[in-house]
Motif scaffolding. Structure first.
Motif, PDB file in Angstrom:
ATOM      1  N   THR A   1       4.953   2.227   5.955  1.00  0.00           N
ATOM      2  CA  THR A   1       5.892   2.998   6.773  1.00  0.00           C
ATOM      3  C   THR A   1       7.298   2.435   6.633  1.00  0.00           C
ATOM      4  OG1 THR A   1       5.622   1.594   8.723  1.00  0.00           O
ATOM      5  CG2 THR A   1       4.043   3.408   8.432  1.00  0.00           C
TER       6      THR A   1
ATOM      7  N   THR B   1       0.624   3.644   1.862  1.00  0.00           N
ATOM      8  CA  THR B   1       0.770   4.113   3.248  1.00  0.00           C
ATOM      9  C   THR B   1       1.861   3.361   4.012  1.00  0.00           C
ATOM     10  OG1 THR B   1      -1.017   2.580   3.866  1.00  0.00           O
ATOM     11  CG2 THR B   1      -1.622   4.877   3.438  1.00  0.00           C
TER      12      THR B   1
ATOM     13  N   LYS C   1       0.828  -1.205   0.000  1.00  0.00           N
ATOM     14  CA  LYS C   1       0.000   0.000   0.000  1.00  0.00           C
ATOM     15  C   LYS C   1       0.868   1.263   0.000  1.00  0.00           C
ATOM     16  CE  LYS C   1      -3.741  -2.200   2.634  1.00  0.00           C
ATOM     17  NZ  LYS C   1      -4.515  -2.159   3.894  1.00  0.00           N
TER      18      LYS C   1
END
Length: 372
Positions: A218, A216, A214
């Motif tokens: 991290t 997003t 994704k």
């Protein structure tokens, strides 16, 4: 008797590249994937060294590295006589660099003090394995170079390069990690040590690979997958893999299917095949399924195995992995003409001998037909 050593020194974390600042007055050859040339990430790496060393960049790297490219790399290297080689790239780049460093030392007697691998994908585990796969361009046969001398002296696991990996690269390389670990877990040379490494890698993949796919994702997600890849590499380097890899090598050689994707296509079918022919494998995978929470500990062995395979298939769909050659774009009539050839070559592949059941030619044909 099991002998355990991890000769490669592993530096892991966002600050692992600081290791490069320790070089002084060296001739450093960086071998990297061509798309990294002039990238901010590579510029940053060079900046860690170029004020105190002579740094040369070599980017003639292609997927499924041909033996001819290794020869060209050695010829280039002879002109600069590097004391340090740093491979920055995916599995193909690191494998090619292994060949260049290995033959440079062995045949050309070059004084290469250190060979360092910086993987840019979380997939192959090549930074800690004692073999490389090189390709004969004319025959499309992949040849393994197996020798502890090809092991990198150091591996730097940094999230810097994987932060920008495209979703498909993240997916296919991540599935490669899963296959490495799942095959090593039941390979003929597996033991408690390799099992521990494989189990941790499998757990990390199921948790962090969907997150890394994704936008997003991290830095922690990326680093966790990077470490999973390394753990799986350490495991299969000792335990071996199996017929998923032996067969996938042929799909790559004949149809240029990315290695991790080829592995992914075959994995569910090979797990079912091995479980049906080896009760010990079925028991071990069933235990793993329950341990990972895919099935209850009191569930039947059949249900546990079904839950494991379902979890794998669900992950494949989550990652948008083509499930067969047709979905990848290979004409079925064309792939059918290669079945006998691929089965014959898979039986000769070095990975075949570690499979927990000695599949025959017809077995492999049957498995290949499932992914057409």
């Amino acid at each position: 008797m099991n002998k355990w050593t991890f000769p490669t020194q592993i530096y892991a974390g966002p600050d692992s590249l600081n290791r490069l600042t320790e070089f002084n007055n060296e001739s450093i050859l960086i071998i990297c994937d061509p798309f990294l040339k002039d990238s901010p990430s590579l510029t940053y790496v060079i900046g860690l060294m170029d004020s105190k060393n002579k740094v040369t960049i070599y980017t003639d790297v292609v997927p499924d590295p041909p033996i001819t490219h290794v020869v060209k790399g050695i010829e280039f290297m002879e002109g600069i006589k590097p004391s340090v080689i740093i491979a920055i790239g995916g599995g193909s780049c690191i494998d090619m660099s292994k060949g260049i460093a290995y033959f440079g030392r062995k045949l050309k007697h070059m004084d290469i003090k250190s060979f360092i691998a910086v993987p840019t994908t979380s997939g192959t585990g090549s930074e800690v394995t004692s073999f490389a796969v090189l390709t004969d361009s004319e025959t499309q046969i992949k040849y393994p170079l197996v020798d502890d001398a090809v092991l990198p002296d150091e591996a730097l696991l940094t999230p810097l390069f994987v932060k920008t990996s495209p979703p498909s690269v993240t997916a296919f390389s991540g599935m490669d990690v899963l296959v490495h670990a799942l095959e090593a877990y039941v390979a003929t040379a597996a033991n408690n040590f390799t099992d521990a490494l494989a189990q941790q890698a499998i757990e990390l993949v199921f948790e962090y690979l969907p997150k890394c796919h994704k936008p997003t994702a991290t830095e922690h997600d990326r680093m966790s997958m990077h470490e999973a890849s390394c753990l799986a590499g350490l495991s299969f380097n000792k335990a071996g893999v199996g017929i998923v890899h032996a067969m996938a090598h042929q799909l790559g050689g004949q149809f240029h299917v990315p290695h991790g994707l080829a592995n992914s296509m075959l994995l569910p079918y090979v797990i079912g095949f091995n479980c049906s022919h080896n009760p010990a494998v079925a028991k071990k995978y069933a235990h793993l399924s329950a341990k990972l929470g895919f099935a209850g500990h009191n569930a039947s062995e059949v249900d546990k195995l079904a839950a494991l395979i379902e979890a794998i298939v669900t992950l494949q769909h989550t990652l948008d992995c083509p499930m067969n050659l047709t979905a990848f774009g290979v004409d079925k009539a064309v792939s059918e003409t290669k079945l006998d050839l691929m089965a014959d070559r898979a039986l000769e592949d070095m990975c075949y001998r570690f499979n927990p059941y000695p599949a025959n030619h017809d077995d492999l044909i049957g498995l290949y037909k499932k992914v057409l």
